[in-house]
Design a protein around this motif. Structure first.
Motif, short mmCIF file in Angstrom:
data_model
loop_
_atom_site.label_atom_id
_atom_site.label_comp_id
_atom_site.label_asym_id
_atom_site.label_seq_id
_atom_site.Cartn_x
_atom_site.Cartn_y
_atom_site.Cartn_z
N GLY A 204 0.79 -1.22 0.00
CA GLY A 204 0.00 0.00 0.00
C GLY A 204 0.82 1.27 0.00
N ARG A 205 2.15 1.15 0.13
CA ARG A 205 2.98 2.34 0.15
C ARG A 205 4.06 2.29 -0.93
N ILE A 206 4.62 3.47 -1.24
CA ILE A 206 5.67 3.57 -2.22
C ILE A 206 7.02 3.50 -1.52
N ALA A 207 7.88 2.60 -1.96
CA ALA A 207 9.19 2.43 -1.33
C ALA A 207 10.19 3.47 -1.79
N ARG A 208 10.13 3.80 -3.09
CA ARG A 208 11.09 4.77 -3.62
C ARG A 208 10.55 5.36 -4.92
N MET A 209 11.07 6.51 -5.28
CA MET A 209 10.75 7.14 -6.56
C MET A 209 12.00 7.13 -7.43
N VAL A 210 11.82 6.91 -8.72
CA VAL A 210 12.94 6.95 -9.65
C VAL A 210 12.61 7.95 -10.76
N ASP A 211 13.63 8.68 -11.19
CA ASP A 211 13.49 9.62 -12.29
C ASP A 211 13.91 8.95 -13.59
N LEU A 212 13.06 9.02 -14.61
CA LEU A 212 13.35 8.39 -15.89
C LEU A 212 13.25 9.41 -17.02
N GLU A 213 14.19 9.31 -17.94
CA GLU A 213 14.16 10.12 -19.15
C GLU A 213 14.65 9.24 -20.29
N ASP A 214 13.76 8.93 -21.22
CA ASP A 214 14.07 7.99 -22.30
C ASP A 214 14.63 6.68 -21.74
N MET A 215 13.96 6.19 -20.72
CA MET A 215 14.40 4.97 -20.05
C MET A 215 13.21 4.06 -19.77
N ALA A 216 13.54 2.77 -19.49
CA ALA A 216 12.53 1.78 -19.14
C ALA A 216 12.73 1.34 -17.70
N LEU A 217 11.64 0.86 -17.09
CA LEU A 217 11.67 0.34 -15.72
C LEU A 217 10.83 -0.92 -15.67
N ALA A 218 11.41 -1.98 -15.11
CA ALA A 218 10.67 -3.22 -14.88
C ALA A 218 10.92 -3.68 -13.45
N VAL A 219 9.87 -4.16 -12.79
CA VAL A 219 9.98 -4.61 -11.41
C VAL A 219 9.44 -6.03 -11.30
N SER A 220 10.20 -6.88 -10.63
CA SER A 220 9.79 -8.27 -10.43
C SER A 220 9.86 -8.60 -8.95
N GLY A 221 8.78 -9.19 -8.43
CA GLY A 221 8.75 -9.56 -7.02
C GLY A 221 7.66 -10.59 -6.76
N GLY A 222 7.80 -11.30 -5.67
CA GLY A 222 6.85 -12.36 -5.36
C GLY A 222 5.54 -11.89 -4.80
N TYR A 223 5.31 -10.58 -4.74
CA TYR A 223 4.06 -10.05 -4.20
C TYR A 223 3.00 -9.87 -5.29
N GLY A 224 3.27 -10.34 -6.49
CA GLY A 224 2.26 -10.30 -7.54
C GLY A 224 1.22 -11.37 -7.26
N PRO A 225 0.84 -12.15 -8.26
CA PRO A 225 -0.11 -13.24 -8.01
C PRO A 225 0.46 -14.26 -7.02
N THR A 226 -0.19 -14.40 -5.87
CA THR A 226 0.23 -15.41 -4.88
C THR A 226 -0.86 -16.47 -4.80
N PHE A 227 -0.44 -17.70 -4.54
CA PHE A 227 -1.38 -18.81 -4.54
C PHE A 227 -2.07 -19.01 -3.20
N GLU A 228 -1.48 -18.47 -2.11
CA GLU A 228 -2.11 -18.60 -0.81
C GLU A 228 -1.66 -17.44 0.07
N ALA A 229 -2.27 -17.32 1.25
CA ALA A 229 -2.17 -16.10 2.06
C ALA A 229 -0.76 -15.80 2.55
N SER A 230 0.06 -16.80 2.81
CA SER A 230 1.38 -16.54 3.38
C SER A 230 2.32 -15.85 2.41
#
Length: 308
Positions: A204-230
């Motif tokens: 629910g919160r933002i960890a950091r801000m990044v400045d981009l100019e003619d750049m790409a950003l991709a984020v990968s983490g296990g908090y996307g689709p999870t199969f169970e509550a833990s």
């Protein structure tokens, strides 16, 4: 005339997506957005696992696809290159693991007495990107029961394709968010684009801000689709064990191309901190921000650790 903002919201490969561009000609901007939507639809017919008629769905169903599109071949070959570079940590043939976990946790159509052991068996028998054969005539699997997903790189690929289209049409200010980010130029007020990265431990919160100019950003983490509550079981799989990758909270990769950023973010998330410099060495214009389980973060470049 002053440039005005024009936006589109939709869905790309199952991810909520947004396109925002600035142009003084409203009619031209809207025609361009329509062209973008048609291009996204074309890519959905190639890469979407949600469409039974897509190329990748037909490949997974039959085990072989004749006359694949150049885009599918290109991504399969780029994915295999990243698989080799990562020592197998990045592997597009993990789709059988998704099916296993989905059947166990979500649909309950195939509940396993020991899901970890079964996942390990699946990983060892039908997960291996080296068993995907690709040429102009066909793409096929060398083993029965194999299937693949390009969700860890295709969103970046589509993001690049759309951003390249906009630049070729003369747009100087735009943000493309099609599951991964790519920015064109600067904000119309002259500043870089500011993109927030969510806190993987408190979504629910933002960890950091990044400045981009003619750049790409991709984020990968296990908090996307999870199969169970833990959250222990999620969609980023370690193809070597069949388990979900949990050595890092998330990985954010910044660089000129979203395709490479997308694949690298997943590869580092699975491979772990130790392999980050080796992977980035193959993509010298990229940098990666890794968040450890204790909440500390560090930035790596092709030269190694840049900042903690």
């Amino acid at each position: 005339p002053k440039a005005q903002s024009h936006s589109w919201h939709g869905d790309v490969l199952g991810a909520l997506s947004e396109l925002t561009l600035w142009h003084p000609d409203a009619a031209f901007a809207q025609r361009t957005i329509l062209r973008v939507r048609h291009e996204i639809e074309r890519f959905e017919r190639i890469f979407s696992l949600y469409r039974p008629d897509s190329e990748i769905s037909r490949l997974n169903e039959a085990g072989k696809l004749m006359k694949p599109s150049p885009e599918l071949r290109k991504l399969v070959e780029e994915s295999q290159r990243l698989g080799e570079l990562s020592g197998g940590a990045f592997d597009i043939s993990v789709q059988p693991l998704w099916r296993l976990y989905e059947a166990h946790f979500w649909s309950h159509t195939d509940i396993q007495p020991d899901i970890a052991a079964r996942a390990r068996d699946v990983a060892h028998t039908v997960v291996d990107f080296r068993q995907i054969e690709s040429c102009a005539a066909a793409i096929g699997f060398a083993r029965a029961g194999m299937a693949m997903t390009l969700n860890s790189i295709a969103q970046g690929f589509i993001t690049d394709a759309v951003a390249d289209m906009l630049r070729n049409e003369g747009f100087e200010s735009a943000v493309v968010d099609l599951g991964e980010y790519r920015t064109i130029g600067r904000h119309p007020d002259g500043r870089p684009w500011r993109i927030g990265i969510r806190d993987g431990r408190d979504f629910g919160r933002i960890a950091r801000m990044v400045d981009l100019e003619d750049m790409a950003l991709a984020v990968s983490g296990g908090y996307g689709p999870t199969f169970e509550a833990s959250g222990r079981f999620h969609h980023i799989f370690d193809p070597r064990t069949g388990a979900s990758a949990n050595s890092l909270v998330d990985v954010a990769v910044i660089g000129p191309r979203a395709t490479a950023a997308d694949g690298l973010a997943t590869a580092i998330c699975v491979a772990g901190e130790a392999l980050a410099p080796t992977l980035l060495a193959a993509y010298p214009q990229m940098r990666a921000i890794l968040t450890r389980l204790d909440g500390t973060s560090m930035t790596f470049t092709a030269k190694g650790l840049a900042a903690a």
